[in-house]
Design a protein around this motif. Structure first.
Motif, PDB file in Angstrom:
ATOM      1  N   THR A  33       0.883  -1.215   0.066  1.00  0.00           N
ATOM      2  CA  THR A  33      -0.054  -0.043   0.025  1.00  0.00           C
ATOM      3  C   THR A  33       0.776   1.325   0.080  1.00  0.00           C
ATOM      4  N   VAL A  35       1.212   5.060   0.379  1.00  0.00           N
ATOM      5  CA  VAL A  35       0.492   6.394   0.883  1.00  0.00           C
ATOM      6  C   VAL A  35       1.158   7.487   0.615  1.00  0.00           C
ATOM      7  N   ASP A  37       1.205  11.504   0.806  1.00  0.00           N
ATOM      8  CA  ASP A  37       0.926  12.495   2.033  1.00  0.00           C
ATOM      9  C   ASP A  37       1.085  13.940   1.071  1.00  0.00           C
ATOM     10  N   THR A  72      -7.886  12.997   2.854  1.00  0.00           N
ATOM     11  CA  THR A  72      -7.039  12.291   3.618  1.00  0.00           C
ATOM     12  C   THR A  72      -6.049  11.895   2.802  1.00  0.00           C
ATOM     13  N   ASP A  73      -4.862  11.292   3.013  1.00  0.00           N
ATOM     14  CA  ASP A  73      -3.567  10.700   2.159  1.00  0.00           C
ATOM     15  C   ASP A  73      -4.454  10.014   0.964  1.00  0.00           C
ATOM     16  N   TYR A  74      -3.600  10.208  -0.035  1.00  0.00           N
ATOM     17  CA  TYR A  74      -4.080   9.083  -1.077  1.00  0.00           C
ATOM     18  C   TYR A  74      -3.220   7.828  -1.296  1.00  0.00           C
ATOM     19  N   MET A  75      -4.156   6.617  -1.429  1.00  0.00           N
ATOM     20  CA  MET A  75      -3.426   5.288  -1.098  1.00  0.00           C
ATOM     21  C   MET A  75      -3.937   4.621  -2.639  1.00  0.00           C
ATOM     22  N   VAL A 124       3.402  -1.415   3.782  1.00  0.00           N
ATOM     23  CA  VAL A 124       2.856  -0.050   3.817  1.00  0.00           C
ATOM     24  C   VAL A 124       4.308   0.813   3.589  1.00  0.00           C
ATOM     25  N   ARG A 126       5.215   5.091   2.902  1.00  0.00           N
ATOM     26  CA  ARG A 126       4.707   6.186   2.873  1.00  0.00           C
ATOM     27  C   ARG A 126       5.579   7.158   2.169  1.00  0.00           C
TER      28      ARG A 126
END
Length: 259
Positions: A33, A35, A37, A72-75, A124, A126
């Motif tokens: 995933t 993420v 920011d 929110t954050d794009y995932m 995950v 980021r």
């Protein structure tokens, strides 16, 4: 009992496979995933961003992100491998997927981008997005008004950016149009040398030639800064001088014009 025990083993394996890739041997089969920011992106300047993700062989994801509307954050899911991330804003109709090609005769669009290589071998990952300003708005002011027969043309040796955000070598040409006060504007891509030049011609030959790239270099302007500053050039033919001012600088620089 053996038959029942075998069935139980199969069911247990199936459960383990479906619960978040918890078995080490099959973890590589599960996606990562990613993420993104966008909290450090100025949405008053950038409202949308074109997203491109590739793995070195093909595009994996293409999307248009409404940065201004993100709550929110794009995932998104990506494979667990090295991936290329590109986020571009301002490409308009001149984009070529990942990167920018400026057609000969056009100036640059007001392009911002974030490009990075990401090791996505994790559950995950980021990434903080920083959309850097990769264009320079150059205003050129003249103390004379070009006649209808004269053309004021910019020439350079950068015609866009590759997928990694590096300036691409190529012929750049843009004809400036004077306003009522005699000033012109052009948007430039990041330069790699001092070859930028302005020529005034009447269709039969060059009447005047100004080595703008050299004036810009002598002022201390840095084309390698993450965010390019805008430039104002004032050309005074009467006294053969050019005044150069960079946005955010307290002082301007003056140079003698060699024609």
């Amino acid at each position: 009992m053996n038959k029942i025990y075998s069935i139980a083993l199969v069911m247990t394996a199936g459960i383990l496979f479906c619960t978040g890739c918890s078995v080490k041997e099959i973890r590589s089969l599960c996606p990562c995933t990613l993420v993104l920011d966008f909290s450090e992106v100025d949405t008053s300047v950038i409202s949308e961003a074109d997203l491109y993700i590739a793995d070195g062989e093909s595009f994996l994801t293409e999307d248009v992100i409404d940065v201004d509307g993100l709550e929110t954050d794009y995932m998104t899911e990506v494979p667990r491998k090295q991936i290329h991330l590109g986020l571009w804003s301002g490409l308009e109709a001149t984009g070529r997927g990942a990167g920018l090609a400026i057609p000969y005769g056009d100036d640059s669009p007001p392009v911002y981008f974030h490009v990075s290589e990401i090791d996505a071998d994790a559950e995950v990952v980021r990434e903080t997005v920083r959309m850097h300003k990769n264009h320079c708005v150059m205003t050129v002011k003249f103390d004379w008004k070009a006649s209808d027969l004269e053309k004021i043309v910019l020439h350079g040796n950068v015609d866009g950016y590759d997928e990694n955000g590096n300036p691409t070598p190529g012929k750049f040409m843009y004809e400036l149009v004077q306003d009522e006060d005699g000033s012109c504007k052009a948007i430039l891509p990041r330069q790699t040398d001092d070859s930028l030049a302005l020529e005034v011609n009447d269709g039969t030959g060059i009447l005047k030639r100004f080595s703008l790239g050299e004036y810009i270099a002598q002022s201390g302007y840095d084309w390698n800064e993450p965010d390019l500053k805008d430039i104002v050039l004032e050309l005074d033919i009467a006294i053969l001088q050019v005044s150069l001012t960079v946005q955010g600088w307290d002082t301007s620089h003056r140079f003698d014009i060699v024609i």
